[in-house]
Scaffold this motif. Structure first.
Motif, PDB file in Angstrom:
ATOM      1  N   SER A 171      -6.924   1.156   0.233  1.00  0.00           N
ATOM      2  CA  SER A 171      -5.914   1.551  -0.753  1.00  0.00           C
ATOM      3  C   SER A 171      -6.549   1.916  -2.085  1.00  0.00           C
ATOM      4  CB  SER A 171      -4.913   0.404  -0.948  1.00  0.00           C
ATOM      5  OG  SER A 171      -3.970   0.715  -1.941  1.00  0.00           O
ATOM      6  N   GLN A 201       2.413   1.756  -3.440  1.00  0.00           N
ATOM      7  CA  GLN A 201       1.423   2.236  -4.411  1.00  0.00           C
ATOM      8  C   GLN A 201       1.155   3.728  -4.249  1.00  0.00           C
ATOM      9  OE1 GLN A 201      -2.735   1.328  -3.803  1.00  0.00           O
ATOM     10  NE2 GLN A 201      -3.051   0.951  -5.971  1.00  0.00           N
ATOM     11  N   HIS A 202       0.930   4.145  -3.027  1.00  0.00           N
ATOM     12  CA  HIS A 202       0.590   5.547  -2.793  1.00  0.00           C
ATOM     13  C   HIS A 202       1.793   6.462  -3.047  1.00  0.00           C
ATOM     14  CE1 HIS A 202      -3.053   4.384  -0.086  1.00  0.00           C
ATOM     15  NE2 HIS A 202      -3.186   4.036  -1.342  1.00  0.00           N
ATOM     16  N   VAL A 246       0.840  -1.200   0.000  1.00  0.00           N
ATOM     17  CA  VAL A 246       0.000   0.000   0.000  1.00  0.00           C
ATOM     18  C   VAL A 246       0.873   1.248   0.000  1.00  0.00           C
ATOM     19  CG1 VAL A 246      -1.616   1.358   1.396  1.00  0.00           C
ATOM     20  CG2 VAL A 246      -1.995  -1.092   1.087  1.00  0.00           C
TER      21      VAL A 246
END
Length: 251
Positions: free
Chosen positions: A221, A100-101, A97
């Motif tokens: 997410s 990804q962010h 997560v």
């Protein structure tokens, strides 16, 4: 063994709720968002939260009234090595997560618009404002806890006397996908795959809690990624009519 109350509850959960989602909730949600009604998404998220917790309350009432053990629901912590496996899986999900962010924050504005368009037909489902994002996070936590308890916990227990443990898990994976059929073929397929992953986690750890946390993290997410990419002043209608592409995983 299941009693009459269990059969009635499972019918409402698997059949009645799926029909209501497909013919009422989902079309209503889509049309309200497309019409630009104020707080349409927030109302939809709230309905989802209330519905899922209502099912959990009903299931818990049936369960406790018959004096059943939490072990049968896989809510009791396992031995040390399985506990370690569950913890490692949760940490791995947190890292994914974060990666990804972090990658989204590094995108240029032009690239954000391009990636945002890939949400295609599901863009209307994702939060576009800070208030919507907060409610979506609540919905994600709710889905993580409630869907795992209801499907990988209660429903698996219900089916096990006839199908065995393995058969019950396979049936629940299929039912979980069917329960998301209102999202279309792609949405149902993604839900089926997600259900298989969650089932594997429960089987590996003997515990629902890691699956609950990971399920919630996946949904949070997806919603946060959508919010980061769609919150700018971009015409939502063009997203609803736009290209179809990568869709978020929601539970």
């Amino acid at each position: 063994m299941p009693v009459l109350a269990d059969f009635l509850f499972v019918f409402v959960l698997v059949v009645a709720a799926s029909v209501a989602e497909h013919y009422w909730f989902w079309p209503s949600f889509r049309s309200e968002v497309a019409a630009g009604e104020p707080d349409a998404r927030v109302r939809g998220y709230r309905r989802g939260i209330v519905a899922q917790w209502s099912f959990v309350i009903a299931a818990s009432t049936i369960w406790t009234s018959h004096g059943r053990s939490l072990v049968e629901l896989r809510l009791v912590a396992p031995d040390r090595w399985k506990l370690a496996v569950g913890g490692a899986l949760v940490i791995a999900m947190l890292v994914l997560v974060w990666v990804q962010h972090r990658s989204i924050t590094r995108l240029t504005e032009e690239r954000r618009v391009a990636v945002g368009l890939k949400f295609g037909a599901v863009a209307f489902l994702l939060p576009h404002t800070l208030r919507e994002h907060r409610w979506f996070l609540g919905l994600s936590i709710t889905a993580g806890i409630c869907e795992e308890l209801l499907y990988r916990g209660y429903l698996t227990w219900f089916l096990s006397p006839w199908l065995g443990t393995a058969g019950a898990y396979l049936a629940v994976i299929a039912l979980f996908g069917i329960g998301h059929a209102y999202q279309g073929r792609k949405g149902a397929t993604r839900a089926t795959l997600a259900g298989a992953v969650m089932a594997a986690i429960v089987l590996a750890t003997g515990w629902l809690v890691p699956a609950m946390i990971i399920h919630a993290l996946i949904d949070m997410s997806s919603g946060t990624a959508g919010f980061m990419l769609l919150r700018e002043s971009r015409p939502e209608n063009s997203l609803l009519r736009g290209a179809h592409g990568v869709e978020p995983l929601t539970g």
